[in-house]
Design a protein around this motif. Structure first.
Motif, PDB file in Angstrom:
ATOM      1  N   LEU A 138       0.755  -1.233  -0.226  1.00  0.00           N
ATOM      2  CA  LEU A 138       0.031  -0.240  -0.043  1.00  0.00           C
ATOM      3  C   LEU A 138       0.850   1.356  -0.011  1.00  0.00           C
ATOM      4  O   LEU A 138       0.582   2.279  -0.818  1.00  0.00           O
ATOM      5  N   ASP A 139       1.892   1.000   0.723  1.00  0.00           N
ATOM      6  CA  ASP A 139       2.969   2.389   0.683  1.00  0.00           C
ATOM      7  C   ASP A 139       3.345   2.688  -0.360  1.00  0.00           C
ATOM      8  O   ASP A 139       3.404   3.985  -0.897  1.00  0.00           O
ATOM      9  N   VAL A 140       3.983   1.796  -1.323  1.00  0.00           N
ATOM     10  CA  VAL A 140       4.291   2.141  -2.754  1.00  0.00           C
ATOM     11  C   VAL A 140       3.398   2.601  -3.479  1.00  0.00           C
ATOM     12  O   VAL A 140       3.588   3.209  -4.808  1.00  0.00           O
ATOM     13  N   LEU A 141       1.993   2.265  -3.208  1.00  0.00           N
ATOM     14  CA  LEU A 141       0.850   2.543  -4.335  1.00  0.00           C
ATOM     15  C   LEU A 141       0.315   4.092  -3.842  1.00  0.00           C
ATOM     16  O   LEU A 141      -0.082   4.588  -4.944  1.00  0.00           O
ATOM     17  N   ALA A 142       0.417   4.408  -2.719  1.00  0.00           N
ATOM     18  CA  ALA A 142      -0.496   5.569  -2.271  1.00  0.00           C
ATOM     19  C   ALA A 142       0.147   6.297  -1.081  1.00  0.00           C
ATOM     20  O   ALA A 142       0.565   5.578   0.003  1.00  0.00           O
ATOM     21  N   ASP A 143      -0.342   7.492  -0.751  1.00  0.00           N
ATOM     22  CA  ASP A 143       0.008   8.109   0.435  1.00  0.00           C
ATOM     23  C   ASP A 143      -0.687   7.708   1.610  1.00  0.00           C
ATOM     24  O   ASP A 143      -1.741   6.979   1.337  1.00  0.00           O
ATOM     25  N   GLY A 144      -0.205   7.545   2.633  1.00  0.00           N
ATOM     26  CA  GLY A 144      -0.849   7.318   3.915  1.00  0.00           C
ATOM     27  C   GLY A 144      -1.253   8.501   4.990  1.00  0.00           C
ATOM     28  O   GLY A 144      -0.813   9.403   4.646  1.00  0.00           O
ATOM     29  N   TRP A 145      -1.417   7.965   6.273  1.00  0.00           N
ATOM     30  CA  TRP A 145      -1.647   9.163   7.299  1.00  0.00           C
ATOM     31  C   TRP A 145      -1.652   8.294   8.387  1.00  0.00           C
ATOM     32  O   TRP A 145      -2.295   7.455   8.702  1.00  0.00           O
ATOM     33  N   PHE A 146      -0.874   9.113   9.164  1.00  0.00           N
ATOM     34  CA  PHE A 146      -0.306   8.532  10.590  1.00  0.00           C
ATOM     35  C   PHE A 146      -1.524   9.310  11.451  1.00  0.00           C
ATOM     36  O   PHE A 146      -1.249  10.523  11.802  1.00  0.00           O
ATOM     37  N   ILE A 147      -2.064   8.558  12.437  1.00  0.00           N
ATOM     38  CA  ILE A 147      -2.917   9.178  13.327  1.00  0.00           C
ATOM     39  C   ILE A 147      -2.199   9.078  14.721  1.00  0.00           C
ATOM     40  O   ILE A 147      -1.710   8.206  15.147  1.00  0.00           O
ATOM     41  N   LYS A 148      -2.128  10.536  15.473  1.00  0.00           N
ATOM     42  CA  LYS A 148      -1.155  10.449  16.571  1.00  0.00           C
ATOM     43  C   LYS A 148      -1.816   9.833  17.652  1.00  0.00           C
ATOM     44  O   LYS A 148      -1.229   9.342  18.649  1.00  0.00           O
ATOM     45  N   GLU A 149      -3.280   9.978  17.871  1.00  0.00           N
ATOM     46  CA  GLU A 149      -3.732   9.245  18.956  1.00  0.00           C
ATOM     47  C   GLU A 149      -3.919   7.701  19.001  1.00  0.00           C
ATOM     48  O   GLU A 149      -3.705   7.235  17.913  1.00  0.00           O
ATOM     49  N   THR A 150      -3.866   6.935  20.187  1.00  0.00           N
ATOM     50  CA  THR A 150      -3.687   5.729  20.113  1.00  0.00           C
ATOM     51  C   THR A 150      -5.036   5.063  19.344  1.00  0.00           C
ATOM     52  O   THR A 150      -5.958   5.255  19.741  1.00  0.00           O
ATOM     53  N   GLY A 151      -4.582   4.013  18.430  1.00  0.00           N
ATOM     54  CA  GLY A 151      -5.723   3.307  17.620  1.00  0.00           C
ATOM     55  C   GLY A 151      -6.040   2.006  18.170  1.00  0.00           C
ATOM     56  O   GLY A 151      -6.750   1.325  17.617  1.00  0.00           O
ATOM     57  N   LEU A 152      -4.967   1.478  18.765  1.00  0.00           N
ATOM     58  CA  LEU A 152      -4.937  -0.128  19.065  1.00  0.00           C
ATOM     59  C   LEU A 152      -4.384  -0.380  20.401  1.00  0.00           C
ATOM     60  O   LEU A 152      -3.208   0.020  20.774  1.00  0.00           O
ATOM     61  N   HIS A 153      -4.687  -1.385  21.275  1.00  0.00           N
ATOM     62  CA  HIS A 153      -4.004  -1.875  22.421  1.00  0.00           C
ATOM     63  C   HIS A 153      -3.761  -3.455  21.692  1.00  0.00           C
ATOM     64  O   HIS A 153      -4.562  -4.211  21.718  1.00  0.00           O
ATOM     65  N   TYR A 154      -2.207  -3.558  21.602  1.00  0.00           N
ATOM     66  CA  TYR A 154      -1.788  -4.865  21.081  1.00  0.00           C
ATOM     67  C   TYR A 154      -1.423  -5.674  22.068  1.00  0.00           C
ATOM     68  O   TYR A 154      -0.546  -5.512  22.774  1.00  0.00           O
ATOM     69  N   ARG A 155      -2.276  -6.812  22.171  1.00  0.00           N
ATOM     70  CA  ARG A 155      -2.028  -7.847  23.312  1.00  0.00           C
ATOM     71  C   ARG A 155      -0.792  -8.700  23.068  1.00  0.00           C
ATOM     72  O   ARG A 155      -0.663  -8.980  21.872  1.00  0.00           O
ATOM     73  N   LYS A 156       0.022  -8.683  24.191  1.00  0.00           N
ATOM     74  CA  LYS A 156       1.359  -9.383  24.076  1.00  0.00           C
ATOM     75  C   LYS A 156       0.956 -11.041  24.927  1.00  0.00           C
ATOM     76  O   LYS A 156       0.717 -10.554  25.944  1.00  0.00           O
ATOM     77  N   HIS A 157       1.163 -12.131  24.239  1.00  0.00           N
ATOM     78  CA  HIS A 157       0.798 -13.215  24.822  1.00  0.00           C
ATOM     79  C   HIS A 157       1.664 -14.367  24.226  1.00  0.00           C
ATOM     80  O   HIS A 157       2.023 -14.247  23.045  1.00  0.00           O
ATOM     81  N   PRO A 158       1.910 -15.319  24.897  1.00  0.00           N
ATOM     82  CA  PRO A 158       2.606 -16.556  24.502  1.00  0.00           C
ATOM     83  C   PRO A 158       2.003 -17.243  23.198  1.00  0.00           C
ATOM     84  O   PRO A 158       2.980 -17.749  22.379  1.00  0.00           O
ATOM     85  N   GLY A 159       0.738 -17.116  23.168  1.00  0.00           N
ATOM     86  CA  GLY A 159       0.205 -17.894  21.910  1.00  0.00           C
ATOM     87  C   GLY A 159       0.183 -17.119  20.497  1.00  0.00           C
ATOM     88  O   GLY A 159      -0.321 -17.650  19.557  1.00  0.00           O
TER      89      GLY A 159
END
Length: 263
Positions: free
Chosen positions: A193-214
């Protein structure tokens, strides 16, 4: 008739217990006026009956399954069932903070020539604490096409988190969906996607990414060895070919005219 945001979620056995938390965070989202969501849950190696009844009782949730093929296959199969003009990724074990979907919709509605968004991430640790995930967040706002791929080419790590991606349906189709990789398929799509079109970075938190062994990223082959080298090679070949062959970014992606969403 409402505009539709399609959320795609691949599920493997270790992540099924977390689906209820993901659903609760999704159901709590408040979308701009005129928008609704559908949730395409795809069970890798199942038929969809594994999804808890309390989730599928919501008519916006559409559970399905496929022969075991890995996360890239399941993501693409879920996308194949989608109907929205925008497609959002949500991993089964992650959680959306308040306002995440509304911010994606508003950016893509107001920035007609931007094809995709990503946002800030907090890692959700096993003890429940939140830790900022970062390799050095980019400046908020427009990300010029090709910049993320150039960063990844020297580090083999994405500067932003691909698990926060929201993308226009048309652009996702041009990129070909997710590659059939055992892991890093979300990074592969982001580089395409990055080489096809401009993107946008949103400064507010958009995800809580869970860390777990599985989780898939905890596998011993994720960060080194022959499998890792082959994954990186496939990602590079795909993105480089798209970069060589793609025309300049579209002036306005379908459905992306300014004022398309309420603010």
């Amino acid at each position: 008739m409402s505009e539709l945001l399609s959320i795609v979620t691949p599920v493997h056995d270790a992540a099924i217990p977390y689906l209820s938390n993901a659903y609760e965070s999704l159901a709590a989202q408040i979308l701009p006026d005129g928008w609704d969501w559908e949730w395409l849950i795809q069970v890798d190696g199942g038929d969809g009956s594994e999804v808890p009844a309390g989730i599928v009782s919501d008519l916006r949730v559409k559970a399905g399954g496929n022969r075991k093929g890995g996360p890239g296959v399941s993501r693409t199969m879920a996308w194949g069932r989608s109907s929205g003009s925008l497609v959002k990724v949500l991993d089964a074990d992650d959680v959306l903070p308040a306002g995440a979907l509304a911010r994606d919709i508003r950016v893509l509605g107001q920035q007609a020539d931007v094809g995709w968004t990503v946002s800030r991430v907090l890692d959700l640790m096993p003890d429940g604490t939140l830790v900022h995930y970062t390799l050095g967040d980019p400046e908020p706002g427009r990300m010029l096409r090709g910049g993320l791929f150039d960063y990844w080419s020297t580090s083999h790590r994405p500067q932003v988190h691909p698990a926060t991606l929201c993308v226009r349906q048309e652009l996702l189709a041009v990129a070909g969906g997710w590659m059939a990789l055992p892991a890093s398929e979300d990074t592969a799509l982001l580089m395409a996607l990055d080489v096809l079109a401009d993107g946008w970075f949103i400064k507010e938190t958009g995800l809580h990414y869970r860390k777990h062994p599985g989780q898939t990223t905890a596998h011993v082959d994720h960060t080194g060895g022959p499998e890792w080298a082959a994954r990186m090679g496939a990602i590079r070949k795909h993105a480089e070919a798209l970069r060589r062959q793609s025309a300049p970014a579209a002036a306005c992606w379908p459905g992306g005219s300014p004022g398309h969403v309420g603010v």
